[in-house]
Motif scaffolding. Structure first.
Motif, PDB file in Angstrom:
ATOM      1  N   TYR A  92      21.507   6.728  66.181  1.00 35.73           N
ATOM      2  CA  TYR A  92      20.569   7.850  66.342  1.00 35.73           C
ATOM      3  C   TYR A  92      19.477   7.505  67.333  1.00 35.73           C
ATOM      4  CZ  TYR A  92      16.666  10.925  65.113  1.00 35.73           C
ATOM      5  OH  TYR A  92      15.597  11.782  65.161  1.00 35.73           O
ATOM      6  N   TRP A  93      18.888   6.300  67.225  1.00 34.85           N
ATOM      7  CA  TRP A  93      17.779   5.913  68.096  1.00 34.85           C
ATOM      8  C   TRP A  93      18.254   5.671  69.522  1.00 34.85           C
ATOM      9  CZ3 TRP A  93      13.314   7.085  66.248  1.00 34.85           C
ATOM     10  CH2 TRP A  93      13.119   7.066  64.863  1.00 34.85           C
ATOM     11  N   ALA A  94      19.459   5.091  69.676  1.00 29.05           N
ATOM     12  CA  ALA A  94      19.995   4.884  71.021  1.00 29.05           C
ATOM     13  C   ALA A  94      20.295   6.218  71.698  1.00 29.05           C
ATOM     14  CB  ALA A  94      21.256   4.023  70.955  1.00 29.05           C
ATOM     15  N   ASP A  95      20.806   7.181  70.927  1.00 30.46           N
ATOM     16  CA  ASP A  95      21.079   8.498  71.490  1.00 30.46           C
ATOM     17  C   ASP A  95      19.784   9.220  71.846  1.00 30.46           C
ATOM     18  OD1 ASP A  95      23.079  10.629  72.060  1.00 30.46           O
ATOM     19  OD2 ASP A  95      21.950  11.691  70.515  1.00 30.46           O
ATOM     20  N   ALA A  96      18.740   9.043  71.015  1.00 26.15           N
ATOM     21  CA  ALA A  96      17.445   9.655  71.326  1.00 26.15           C
ATOM     22  C   ALA A  96      16.855   9.071  72.606  1.00 26.15           C
ATOM     23  CB  ALA A  96      16.486   9.448  70.152  1.00 26.15           C
ATOM     24  N   TRP A  97      16.964   7.762  72.771  1.00 27.74           N
ATOM     25  CA  TRP A  97      16.463   7.117  73.988  1.00 27.74           C
ATOM     26  C   TRP A  97      17.255   7.576  75.205  1.00 27.74           C
ATOM     27  CZ3 TRP A  97      12.720   5.212  76.536  1.00 27.74           C
ATOM     28  CH2 TRP A  97      12.908   4.347  77.615  1.00 27.74           C
ATOM     29  N   ARG A  98      18.569   7.763  75.042  1.00 29.17           N
ATOM     30  CA  ARG A  98      19.398   8.243  76.149  1.00 29.17           C
ATOM     31  C   ARG A  98      18.971   9.638  76.583  1.00 29.17           C
ATOM     32  NH1 ARG A  98      23.494  11.647  76.406  1.00 29.17           N
ATOM     33  NH2 ARG A  98      23.518  11.865  74.141  1.00 29.17           N
ATOM     34  N   ARG A  99      18.694  10.509  75.619  1.00 25.51           N
ATOM     35  CA  ARG A  99      18.265  11.865  75.957  1.00 25.51           C
ATOM     36  C   ARG A  99      16.851  11.880  76.532  1.00 25.51           C
ATOM     37  NH1 ARG A  99      18.359  14.808  70.989  1.00 25.51           N
ATOM     38  NH2 ARG A  99      19.206  13.050  69.832  1.00 25.51           N
ATOM     39  N   LEU A 100      16.000  10.963  76.034  1.00 28.75           N
ATOM     40  CA  LEU A 100      14.635  10.902  76.562  1.00 28.75           C
ATOM     41  C   LEU A 100      14.647  10.465  78.023  1.00 28.75           C
ATOM     42  CD1 LEU A 100      11.598  11.132  75.911  1.00 28.75           C
ATOM     43  CD2 LEU A 100      11.648   8.712  75.296  1.00 28.75           C
ATOM     44  N   LYS A 101      15.527   9.527  78.373  1.00 29.60           N
ATOM     45  CA  LYS A 101      15.614   9.055  79.756  1.00 29.60           C
ATOM     46  C   LYS A 101      16.095  10.151  80.696  1.00 29.60           C
ATOM     47  CE  LYS A 101      18.171   5.436  78.954  1.00 29.60           C
ATOM     48  NZ  LYS A 101      18.947   4.191  79.201  1.00 29.60           N
ATOM     49  N   LYS A 102      16.796  11.133  80.183  1.00 25.85           N
ATOM     50  CA  LYS A 102      17.270  12.232  81.018  1.00 25.85           C
ATOM     51  C   LYS A 102      16.189  13.272  81.289  1.00 25.85           C
ATOM     52  CE  LYS A 102      22.188  11.973  79.844  1.00 25.85           C
ATOM     53  NZ  LYS A 102      23.345  12.729  79.288  1.00 25.85           N
ATOM     54  N   ASN A 103      15.039  13.113  80.634  1.00 25.00           N
ATOM     55  CA  ASN A 103      13.913  14.039  80.831  1.00 25.00           C
ATOM     56  C   ASN A 103      12.932  13.395  81.804  1.00 25.00           C
ATOM     57  OD1 ASN A 103      11.658  15.697  80.657  1.00 25.00           O
ATOM     58  ND2 ASN A 103      11.868  16.016  78.453  1.00 25.00           N
ATOM     59  N   PRO A 104      12.980  13.767  83.088  1.00 20.45           N
ATOM     60  CA  PRO A 104      12.143  13.073  84.083  1.00 20.45           C
ATOM     61  C   PRO A 104      10.647  13.266  83.852  1.00 20.45           C
ATOM     62  CG  PRO A 104      13.186  15.014  85.047  1.00 20.45           C
ATOM     63  CD  PRO A 104      13.790  14.837  83.697  1.00 20.45           C
ATOM     64  N   ILE A 105      10.254  14.444  83.367  1.00 18.96           N
ATOM     65  CA  ILE A 105       8.824  14.694  83.145  1.00 18.96           C
ATOM     66  C   ILE A 105       8.303  13.800  82.030  1.00 18.96           C
ATOM     67  CG2 ILE A 105       7.130  16.438  82.497  1.00 18.96           C
ATOM     68  CD1 ILE A 105       8.900  18.538  83.743  1.00 18.96           C
ATOM     69  N   ALA A 106       9.082  13.660  80.973  1.00 16.79           N
ATOM     70  CA  ALA A 106       8.671  12.792  79.866  1.00 16.79           C
ATOM     71  C   ALA A 106       8.589  11.337  80.309  1.00 16.79           C
ATOM     72  CB  ALA A 106       9.637  12.938  78.693  1.00 16.79           C
ATOM     73  N   MET A 107       9.524  10.895  81.141  1.00  9.41           N
ATOM     74  CA  MET A 107       9.500   9.515  81.602  1.00  9.41           C
ATOM     75  C   MET A 107       8.321   9.259  82.537  1.00  9.41           C
ATOM     76  SD  MET A 107      11.843   8.142  79.920  1.00  9.41           S
ATOM     77  CE  MET A 107      11.753   6.521  80.679  1.00  9.41           C
ATOM     78  N   ILE A 108       7.993  10.244  83.384  1.00  7.90           N
ATOM     79  CA  ILE A 108       6.812  10.113  84.245  1.00  7.90           C
ATOM     80  C   ILE A 108       5.551  10.015  83.388  1.00  7.90           C
ATOM     81  CG2 ILE A 108       5.386  11.305  85.947  1.00  7.90           C
ATOM     82  CD1 ILE A 108       7.963  12.444  87.142  1.00  7.90           C
ATOM     83  N   SER A 109       5.487  10.826  82.335  1.00  2.89           N
ATOM     84  CA  SER A 109       4.338  10.777  81.425  1.00  2.89           C
ATOM     85  C   SER A 109       4.247   9.422  80.737  1.00  2.89           C
ATOM     86  CB  SER A 109       4.451  11.888  80.383  1.00  2.89           C
ATOM     87  OG  SER A 109       4.487  13.156  80.989  1.00  2.89           O
ATOM     88  N   LEU A 110       5.395   8.860  80.364  1.00  4.62           N
ATOM     89  CA  LEU A 110       5.400   7.540  79.743  1.00  4.62           C
ATOM     90  C   LEU A 110       4.873   6.475  80.700  1.00  4.62           C
ATOM     91  CD1 LEU A 110       6.151   5.688  77.379  1.00  4.62           C
ATOM     92  CD2 LEU A 110       8.485   5.585  78.297  1.00  4.62           C
ATOM     93  N   VAL A 111       5.286   6.551  81.967  1.00  6.31           N
ATOM     94  CA  VAL A 111       4.788   5.600  82.968  1.00  6.31           C
ATOM     95  C   VAL A 111       3.280   5.753  83.148  1.00  6.31           C
ATOM     96  CG1 VAL A 111       4.886   4.960  85.406  1.00  6.31           C
ATOM     97  CG2 VAL A 111       7.000   5.460  84.167  1.00  6.31           C
ATOM     98  N   VAL A 112       2.799   7.006  83.192  1.00  8.70           N
ATOM     99  CA  VAL A 112       1.358   7.254  83.333  1.00  8.70           C
ATOM    100  C   VAL A 112       0.600   6.677  82.139  1.00  8.70           C
ATOM    101  CG1 VAL A 112      -0.413   9.055  83.396  1.00  8.70           C
ATOM    102  CG2 VAL A 112       1.640   9.280  84.792  1.00  8.70           C
ATOM    103  N   LEU A 113       1.152   6.825  80.942  1.00 11.01           N
ATOM    104  CA  LEU A 113       0.503   6.280  79.745  1.00 11.01           C
ATOM    105  C   LEU A 113       0.446   4.761  79.788  1.00 11.01           C
ATOM    106  CD1 LEU A 113       1.924   8.545  76.887  1.00 11.01           C
ATOM    107  CD2 LEU A 113      -0.396   8.497  77.793  1.00 11.01           C
ATOM    108  N   ILE A 114       1.541   4.140  80.199  1.00 10.24           N
ATOM    109  CA  ILE A 114       1.566   2.676  80.277  1.00 10.24           C
ATOM    110  C   ILE A 114       0.542   2.178  81.290  1.00 10.24           C
ATOM    111  CG2 ILE A 114       2.979   0.690  80.935  1.00 10.24           C
ATOM    112  CD1 ILE A 114       5.402   2.203  79.816  1.00 10.24           C
ATOM    113  N   ILE A 115       0.479   2.837  82.456  1.00  9.96           N
ATOM    114  CA  ILE A 115      -0.500   2.445  83.475  1.00  9.96           C
ATOM    115  C   ILE A 115      -1.923   2.633  82.951  1.00  9.96           C
ATOM    116  CG2 ILE A 115      -1.402   3.006  85.760  1.00  9.96           C
ATOM    117  CD1 ILE A 115       1.448   3.727  86.597  1.00  9.96           C
ATOM    118  N   SER A 116      -2.170   3.751  82.259  1.00 12.49           N
ATOM    119  CA  SER A 116      -3.512   4.020  81.726  1.00 12.49           C
ATOM    120  C   SER A 116      -3.914   2.975  80.690  1.00 12.49           C
ATOM    121  CB  SER A 116      -3.551   5.418  81.102  1.00 12.49           C
ATOM    122  OG  SER A 116      -3.253   6.414  82.055  1.00 12.49           O
TER     123      SER A 116
END
Length: 304
Positions: free
Chosen positions: A28-52
């Protein structure tokens, strides 16, 4: 007559068998991570959060000025090579002050959310598991707390308790846990009749062990999604209270305190207001967008 493979005629030229597994099993968690990686806006937001978060931790050390060091030779200087975000009316470096303030705001957001989740999950788990009179009484407590205006409670607590980060977190957490308690209660009521819960009851497990070991882990998706939405809410509430003078007090600072200070000089020095406001907006927006992507990724109905 001896039977072997050559004795039979192959009717199909397909090499794969119909019952062959053509796709490996995925959790379940691996599939959720796979779907999250397919969402470019969410991944950009994650990068912004990590940088912040990294800038909040290490940003003040990138310059040679301390966040509370005053230099009367550079009062209200605009952003320059020496002071990347400029200086305030006391000659303090705004780059260092902004990221120290972001550190305090993120600290309040994470700690407040953690305390809220611990209280709300246990409270909601007890309500949902026991039901009946226990659920009726405990839910009335939540309704009473939810009916009290939030700002009034904060002001009353700050009048009684000394102002500071601890008081601010306590004031926000004392009523903020009711939302997650309701969500967890609803999930537990759906899960408590599951077979694994009945098996644990038959083996003599205590109610608190069943709640903590079996029921709460199965609500983890909702808890994580709620957490991603609740952290920016705490950051925004802290900024609002600090803007009103009820939050973080000098010599400490936060993004809300910097906005409050910048608001008084925005006519002549707008950068002192614009910069901390921009940091708050970026962090809160990144958390919200990432939370939306996480909600879709953790939704079991979208699992393929």
């Amino acid at each position: 007559m001896e039977l072997n493979e050559k004795s039979f005629e192959r009717l199909s030229s397909e090499e794969k068998h119909s019952d062959e597994i053509v796709r490996p099993a995925i959790s379940y968690w691996a599939d959720a991570w796979r779907r999250l990686k397919k969402n470019p806006i969410a991944m950009i937001s994650l990068v912004v959060l990590i940088i912040s978060i990294l800038l909040a931790i290490f940003g003040p050390y990138l310059v040679k000025y301390k966040f509370d060091a005053q230099d009367y030779k550079v009062l209200d200087n605009r952003p320059s090579a020496a002071h990347w975000f400029g200086t305030d009316n006391l000659g303090r470096d705004l780059w260092a002050r902004c990221w120290v303030g972001a550190r305090v705001s993120l600290y309040i957001g994470f700690v407040g959310t953690l305390i809220e989740l611990i209280i709300g999950c246990i409270y909601g788990g007890i309500c949902g598991y026991f039901g009946g009179a226990v659920d009726l009484i405990l839910m009335r407590v939540i309704e009473v707390l939810s009916s009290i205006p939030y700002l009034i409670v904060v002001i009353l607590l700050l009048l009684v308790l000394p102002k500071g980060i601890g008081t601010l977190i306590f004031a926000m957490c004392i009523m903020g846990w009711t939302g997650i308690a309701r969500l967890v209660r609803g999930q537990i009521m759906q899960l408590k009749n599951s077979e694994y819960v009945m098996a644990a009851q038959a083996l003599g497990s205590k109610p608190m062990r069943i709640i903590i070991k079996h029921l709460l882990p199965n609500t983890l998706g909702i808890i994580i999604t709620y957490m991603s939405m609740d952290i920016p809410a705490y950051i925004f509430e802290e900024a609002f209270l600090s803007f009103l003078g009820l939050g973080v007090q000098p010599p400490k600072t936060s993004l809300g305190a910097l906005v409050s200070t910048g608001q008084g000089v925005m006519t002549n020095h707008p950068y002192q207001l614009f910069i901390p406001c921009s940091i708050i907006c970026i962090i809160v927006l990144a958390f919200n967008v990432f939370g939306d992507g996480l909600t879709n990724a953790l939704d079991p109905k979208q699992r393929q």
